[in-house]
Enzyme design. Structure first.
Site, short mmCIF file in Angstrom:
data_model
loop_
_atom_site.label_atom_id
_atom_site.label_comp_id
_atom_site.label_asym_id
_atom_site.label_seq_id
_atom_site.Cartn_x
_atom_site.Cartn_y
_atom_site.Cartn_z
N ASN A 10 143.92 104.77 68.50
CA ASN A 10 144.41 103.72 67.60
C ASN A 10 145.19 104.41 66.49
O ASN A 10 144.60 105.01 65.60
CB ASN A 10 143.20 102.94 67.04
CG ASN A 10 143.62 101.91 66.00
OD1 ASN A 10 144.80 101.67 65.80
ND2 ASN A 10 142.63 101.32 65.34
N TRP A 11 146.50 104.30 66.59
CA TRP A 11 147.35 105.01 65.62
C TRP A 11 147.39 104.32 64.26
O TRP A 11 147.97 104.84 63.32
CB TRP A 11 148.78 105.16 66.18
CG TRP A 11 148.89 106.05 67.38
CD1 TRP A 11 147.88 106.69 68.05
CD2 TRP A 11 150.10 106.41 68.06
NE1 TRP A 11 148.37 107.41 69.10
CE2 TRP A 11 149.75 107.27 69.13
CE3 TRP A 11 151.45 106.10 67.88
CZ2 TRP A 11 150.68 107.81 70.01
CZ3 TRP A 11 152.39 106.64 68.75
CH2 TRP A 11 152.01 107.49 69.80
N LYS A 12 146.86 103.11 64.19
CA LYS A 12 146.87 102.32 62.95
C LYS A 12 148.31 102.24 62.40
O LYS A 12 149.25 102.24 63.20
CB LYS A 12 145.87 102.90 61.95
CG LYS A 12 144.47 103.00 62.56
CD LYS A 12 143.37 103.26 61.58
CE LYS A 12 142.05 103.33 62.31
NZ LYS A 12 140.90 103.50 61.41
N HIS A 100 139.30 94.54 64.94
CA HIS A 100 139.03 95.81 64.24
C HIS A 100 138.53 95.50 62.83
O HIS A 100 138.98 94.53 62.20
CB HIS A 100 140.30 96.66 64.18
CG HIS A 100 140.03 98.05 63.74
ND1 HIS A 100 139.84 98.38 62.42
CD2 HIS A 100 139.88 99.20 64.43
CE1 HIS A 100 139.59 99.68 62.32
NE2 HIS A 100 139.61 100.20 63.54
N GLU A 102 139.19 96.74 60.09
CA GLU A 102 140.24 96.69 59.06
C GLU A 102 140.93 95.32 59.05
O GLU A 102 141.36 94.84 58.00
CB GLU A 102 141.24 97.84 59.28
CG GLU A 102 140.61 99.17 58.88
CD GLU A 102 141.15 100.39 59.59
OE1 GLU A 102 142.23 100.33 60.20
OE2 GLU A 102 140.45 101.43 59.55
N GLU A 172 131.97 100.46 66.03
CA GLU A 172 132.61 101.25 64.97
C GLU A 172 131.96 100.91 63.63
O GLU A 172 132.39 99.93 62.98
CB GLU A 172 134.11 100.93 64.89
CG GLU A 172 134.90 101.31 66.10
CD GLU A 172 136.37 101.57 65.73
OE1 GLU A 172 136.88 102.63 66.13
OE2 GLU A 172 136.98 100.75 65.04
N GLY A 178 137.23 106.77 59.22
CA GLY A 178 138.12 107.48 58.30
C GLY A 178 137.42 108.24 57.20
O GLY A 178 138.05 108.67 56.24
N SER A 214 135.40 108.56 62.89
CA SER A 214 135.47 110.00 62.63
C SER A 214 135.17 110.86 63.87
O SER A 214 134.58 111.93 63.76
CB SER A 214 134.54 110.39 61.46
OG SER A 214 134.97 109.75 60.27
N GLY A 235 140.74 107.11 65.78
CA GLY A 235 141.80 106.87 64.80
C GLY A 235 142.54 108.16 64.49
O GLY A 235 143.39 108.62 65.26
N GLY A 236 142.20 108.77 63.37
CA GLY A 236 142.93 109.94 62.85
C GLY A 236 143.18 111.03 63.87
O GLY A 236 144.29 111.58 63.94
P1 13P Z 1 138.86 107.30 62.54
O1 13P Z 1 138.73 107.97 63.89
O2 13P Z 1 140.08 107.73 61.79
O3 13P Z 1 137.60 107.35 61.77
O4 13P Z 1 139.14 105.73 62.85
C1 13P Z 1 138.29 105.08 63.73
C2 13P Z 1 138.88 103.76 64.03
O5 13P Z 1 138.89 102.87 63.20
C3 13P Z 1 139.50 103.57 65.36
O6 13P Z 1 139.79 102.23 65.59
#
Ligand code: 13P
Length: 259
Positions: A10-12, A100, A102, A172, A178, A214, A235-236
């Site tokens: 997930n590149w956000k 998600h 967010e 999650e 993050g 993470s 994510g990251g």
């Molecule tokens: P991180 O891997 O950056 O913690 O993000 C997780 C996430 O929200 C994937 O959808």
């Protein structure tokens, strides 16, 4: 790990279309040199990158499917700034992340909208990755199990059986997203057990259960080996080809040993 591993990047809201092309090309080189054998791989770039990323995946015949991070459940109309399922489908999107945290927290996505979005996605024949997870305050109040169970019931209750094979779930916890503080293998196992138990009441079959929060090249192997998981939502660490590939191979190796 009972089904083929599934790892979703997930590149956000990161990487413009030139950067997205670059990362996709790097990923392609790494996967050609060191292919994964068992793992299904999905990348979910921002909407504006979907066409360029999709064209590289097609041209290079990469074994990577295209995902979207969100979608509006309406078919079309006066929804300024939104994107519909059919628009994503036309760009070759096969997977959509739904609900998600967010989106739920920062953009007021209610449980009702999550359920409607999931239905719009699967009715179009796309795969839905339902995100669930508790905030730190919920965990501290020892209500994380009932909270996550309620999220699952609200999104999936009453879903027609023919759509069940299109559902995956990502646990999650918000406090792990993050932050650099991943849930421990023990916490992940406890929650994946809870998720699988509730899913057994709601859905036929055994949908893939992923963990996100993470996840990185260093902790992925331990998490996948010592928890009852089918993969990760990353994510990251999906923004760097090397770390994303290391996570893919951690899952691939684990499946090869366990199956
Ligand atoms: P991180 O891997 O950056 O913690 O993000 C997780 C996430 O929200 C994937 O959808």
């Amino acid at each position: 790990m009972s089904v083929r591993p599934l790892v979703i990047g997930n590149w956000k809201m990161n990487l413009d279309f030139v950067e997205a092309l670059h990362l996709t090309q790097q990923l392609g080189v790494l996967l050609k040199n060191h292919p994964v054998e068992h793992t299904d791989v999905v990348i979910a770039p921002p909407f504006v990158d979907l066409r360029s990323v999709g064209s590289i995946l097609d041209a290079e015949r990469l074994p990577v499917a295209l995902g979207a991070q969100h979608v509006n459940p309406q078919e079309n109309g006066a929804h300024t700034g939104e994107v519909s399922v059919s628009m994503l489908q036309r760009l070759g999107v096969e997977w959509v992340i739904v609900g998600h945290s967010e989106r739920r927290t920062n953009y007021a996505m209610s449980d009702e909208v999550v359920a409607a979005t999931l239905r719009a996605v699967v009715r179009a024949g796309l795969h839905a990755v339902l995100c669930v997870g508790e905030a730190l305050s919920v965990r501290e109040a020892d209500e994380h199990e009932s909270f996550v169970a309620a999220q699952l019931r609200s999104a999936l209750g009453g879903l027609e059986e023919r759509f069940h094979p299109l559902v995956s779930v990502a646990y999650e916890p918000l406090w792990a997203i993050g932050t650099g503080v991943n849930a421990t293998a023990e916490q992940v196992s406890q929650m994946s057990g809870l998720v699988r138990g509730v899913l057994a009441e709601l859905l036929a079959g055994a949908p893939p259960v992923l963990y996100g929060g993470s996840v990185n090249a260093e902790n992925a192997g331990t998490l996948v080996r010592s928890s009852d998981l089918d993969g990760f939502l990353v994510g990251g660490a999906s923004l760097k080809a090397e770390s994303f590939c290391a996570i893919l191979h951690a899952c691939d190796d684990c499946y090869a040993i366990k199956r």
